[in-house]
Each structure stands twice: as C-alpha cells, then as structure tokens.
Design a protein around this motif. Structure first.
Motif, PDB file in Angstrom:
ATOM      1  N   MET A   1      38.834  42.324  36.511  1.00 38.89           N
ATOM      2  CA  MET A   1      38.401  41.461  37.611  1.00 38.89           C
ATOM      3  C   MET A   1      36.955  41.006  37.430  1.00 38.89           C
ATOM      4  N   ASN A   2      36.121  41.823  36.798  1.00 39.17           N
ATOM      5  CA  ASN A   2      34.760  41.382  36.483  1.00 39.17           C
ATOM      6  C   ASN A   2      34.786  40.211  35.508  1.00 39.17           C
ATOM      7  N   VAL A   3      35.697  40.260  34.528  1.00 36.45           N
ATOM      8  CA  VAL A   3      35.857  39.150  33.585  1.00 36.45           C
ATOM      9  C   VAL A   3      36.293  37.899  34.337  1.00 36.45           C
ATOM     10  N   ILE A   4      37.223  38.054  35.254  1.00 37.77           N
ATOM     11  CA  ILE A   4      37.647  36.908  36.077  1.00 37.77           C
ATOM     12  C   ILE A   4      36.446  36.350  36.836  1.00 37.77           C
ATOM     13  N   GLY A   5      35.650  37.226  37.418  1.00 36.24           N
ATOM     14  CA  GLY A   5      34.460  36.789  38.152  1.00 36.24           C
ATOM     15  C   GLY A   5      33.481  36.024  37.271  1.00 36.24           C
ATOM     16  N   GLN A   6      33.293  36.486  36.039  1.00 38.26           N
ATOM     17  CA  GLN A   6      32.414  35.783  35.101  1.00 38.26           C
ATOM     18  C   GLN A   6      32.987  34.406  34.776  1.00 38.26           C
ATOM     19  N   ASN A   7      34.291  34.331  34.581  1.00 42.73           N
ATOM     20  CA  ASN A   7      34.939  33.048  34.299  1.00 42.73           C
ATOM     21  C   ASN A   7      34.821  32.100  35.478  1.00 42.73           C
ATOM     22  N   VAL A   8      34.988  32.618  36.685  1.00 41.34           N
ATOM     23  CA  VAL A   8      34.874  31.797  37.893  1.00 41.34           C
ATOM     24  C   VAL A   8      33.466  31.242  38.009  1.00 41.34           C
ATOM     25  N   LYS A   9      32.486  32.088  37.768  1.00 42.06           N
ATOM     26  CA  LYS A   9      31.094  31.652  37.848  1.00 42.06           C
ATOM     27  C   LYS A   9      30.807  30.589  36.788  1.00 42.06           C
ATOM     28  N   ALA A  10      31.291  30.800  35.561  1.00 41.72           N
ATOM     29  CA  ALA A  10      31.042  29.862  34.466  1.00 41.72           C
ATOM     30  C   ALA A  10      31.716  28.510  34.703  1.00 41.72           C
ATOM     31  N   SER A  11      32.907  28.529  35.289  1.00 43.29           N
ATOM     32  CA  SER A  11      33.644  27.278  35.491  1.00 43.29           C
ATOM     33  C   SER A  11      33.314  26.613  36.822  1.00 43.29           C
ATOM     34  N   GLY A  12      32.603  27.300  37.680  1.00 46.76           N
ATOM     35  CA  GLY A  12      32.219  26.716  38.960  1.00 46.76           C
ATOM     36  C   GLY A  12      33.271  26.846  40.043  1.00 46.76           C
ATOM     37  N   GLY A  13      34.321  27.619  39.794  1.00 48.43           N
ATOM     38  CA  GLY A  13      35.348  27.810  40.808  1.00 48.43           C
ATOM     39  C   GLY A  13      36.528  28.577  40.253  1.00 48.43           C
ATOM     40  N   PHE A  14      37.421  28.925  41.142  1.00 46.54           N
ATOM     41  CA  PHE A  14      38.626  29.675  40.782  1.00 46.54           C
ATOM     42  C   PHE A  14      39.667  28.664  40.319  1.00 46.54           C
ATOM     43  N   VAL A  15      39.597  28.323  39.039  1.00 49.27           N
ATOM     44  CA  VAL A  15      40.414  27.244  38.498  1.00 49.27           C
ATOM     45  C   VAL A  15      41.762  27.763  37.995  1.00 49.27           C
ATOM     46  N   PHE A  16      42.595  26.812  37.614  1.00 51.50           N
ATOM     47  CA  PHE A  16      43.964  27.088  37.200  1.00 51.50           C
ATOM     48  C   PHE A  16      44.056  28.180  36.134  1.00 51.50           C
ATOM     49  N   GLU A  17      43.166  28.143  35.137  1.00 53.72           N
ATOM     50  CA  GLU A  17      43.236  29.091  34.031  1.00 53.72           C
ATOM     51  C   GLU A  17      43.067  30.535  34.508  1.00 53.72           C
TER      52      GLU A  17
ATOM     53  N   LYS B   1      43.619  31.678  37.532  1.00 50.83           N
ATOM     54  CA  LYS B   1      44.792  32.023  38.343  1.00 50.83           C
ATOM     55  C   LYS B   1      45.970  32.410  37.447  1.00 50.83           C
ATOM     56  N   GLN B   2      46.179  31.625  36.401  1.00 50.58           N
ATOM     57  CA  GLN B   2      47.295  31.914  35.504  1.00 50.58           C
ATOM     58  C   GLN B   2      47.074  33.202  34.722  1.00 50.58           C
ATOM     59  N   LEU B   3      45.829  33.495  34.347  1.00 51.89           N
ATOM     60  CA  LEU B   3      45.541  34.742  33.643  1.00 51.89           C
ATOM     61  C   LEU B   3      45.858  35.941  34.532  1.00 51.89           C
ATOM     62  N   ILE B   4      45.472  35.879  35.791  1.00 49.07           N
ATOM     63  CA  ILE B   4      45.780  36.977  36.711  1.00 49.07           C
ATOM     64  C   ILE B   4      47.295  37.121  36.859  1.00 49.07           C
ATOM     65  N   LYS B   5      47.986  36.012  37.095  1.00 45.96           N
ATOM     66  CA  LYS B   5      49.442  36.071  37.250  1.00 45.96           C
ATOM     67  C   LYS B   5      50.125  36.611  35.997  1.00 45.96           C
TER      68      LYS B   5
ATOM     69  N   GLU C   1      56.518  44.660  45.232  1.00 46.82           N
ATOM     70  CA  GLU C   1      57.889  44.496  45.707  1.00 46.82           C
ATOM     71  C   GLU C   1      58.884  44.259  44.567  1.00 46.82           C
ATOM     72  N   GLY C   2      58.396  44.199  43.330  1.00 45.53           N
ATOM     73  CA  GLY C   2      59.267  43.991  42.182  1.00 45.53           C
ATOM     74  C   GLY C   2      59.650  42.546  41.926  1.00 45.53           C
ATOM     75  N   LYS C   3      58.967  41.624  42.579  1.00 45.37           N
ATOM     76  CA  LYS C   3      59.252  40.204  42.390  1.00 45.37           C
ATOM     77  C   LYS C   3      58.517  39.682  41.162  1.00 45.37           C
ATOM     78  N   HIS C   4      59.036  38.613  40.578  1.00 43.01           N
ATOM     79  CA  HIS C   4      58.406  37.994  39.419  1.00 43.01           C
ATOM     80  C   HIS C   4      57.427  36.914  39.863  1.00 43.01           C
ATOM     81  N   LEU C   5      56.350  36.761  39.100  1.00 42.41           N
ATOM     82  CA  LEU C   5      55.296  35.815  39.462  1.00 42.41           C
ATOM     83  C   LEU C   5      55.428  34.466  38.769  1.00 42.41           C
ATOM     84  N   ARG C   6      56.161  34.401  37.669  1.00 40.28           N
ATOM     85  CA  ARG C   6      56.395  33.173  36.935  1.00 40.28           C
ATOM     86  C   ARG C   6      55.101  32.438  36.562  1.00 40.28           C
ATOM     87  N   PRO C   7      54.289  33.054  35.687  1.00 34.16           N
ATOM     88  CA  PRO C   7      53.087  32.358  35.240  1.00 34.16           C
ATOM     89  C   PRO C   7      53.449  31.107  34.454  1.00 34.16           C
ATOM     90  N   ASP C   8      52.526  30.183  34.366  1.00 34.48           N
ATOM     91  CA  ASP C   8      52.731  28.936  33.650  1.00 34.48           C
ATOM     92  C   ASP C   8      53.173  29.204  32.214  1.00 34.48           C
TER      93      ASP C   8
END
Length: 103
Positions: free
Chosen positions: A17-33, A35-39, A83-90
């Motif tokens: 999550m720290n890596v995600i935070g660094q990416n968010v800061k670098a890109s200026g927002g919580f962008v598609f990439e 989100k897809q990495l987390i999923k 809940e065991g559901k699938h997230l279906r990343p891009d």
C-alpha cells in the motif's frame, strides 16, 4: 472473514500500500493503473488479503492520501475477496504483477 483482529496491516500489505501511495503521489491521483494493480493483487494473492481487516485497510488508504470515496472502493474490493467473489481485473494488466518480497 479476516484473521487479524487489530487495526494494523500485515507487513507485506503495508509495504504494498505504501507503493500504491507513492504511485498515486507521482501520478497526481488514484488512476486506472493503481486501481487495476490493487484488484490484480487482491484477485491473485487472495491469501495475503484474507488476513486484512477492512478498518485497517481504510486507515491505510487515508494515510497514503486516498479520498474517502477511493478508500470505500478499495475496501469494497477487499469485502469481495473476503466473500470469495472475483474482482475481474483488466485483462491487459493481469500480467503486470507486484513483486512481493520473499520471506
């Protein structure tokens, strides 16, 4: 059903999550990439995420600069994992995987 009862994250998830935070800061927002990495990681590394409590993840999302709406989205994905559901990343990003540290 998560295994942790405290409000702290497992070390590997905290680092991720720290890596995600660094990416968010670098890109200026919580962008598609990001989100897809987390999923993708939640979908294919379920064992890591089953031990994460929603409240700890929400706190971490706030700490790395995500908005309440963005944190709600991420915590919703975690709920689906629990809940065991699938997230279906891009499909185009399924091969882009985070390099988890080896224990």
């Amino acid at each position: 059903m998560w295994l942790m009862g405290t409000s702290s994250l497992p070390d590997d998830i905290d680092v991720f999550m720290n890596v995600i935070g660094q990416n968010v800061k670098a890109s200026g927002g919580f962008v598609f990439e990001e989100k897809q990495l987390i999923k993708t990681e939640m979908e294919y590394e379920r064992g890591r995420w089953l031990q994460v409590s929603p409240s700890a993840l929400r706190d971490k999302c706030a700490a790395i600069g995500l908005s309440d709406a963005e944190a709600t989205l991420v915590v919703g994905w975690l709920g689906n994992v629990h809940e065991g559901k699938h997230l279906r990343p891009d499909k185009a990003r399924r091969d882009h995987r985070y390099q988890w540290p080896t224990p």
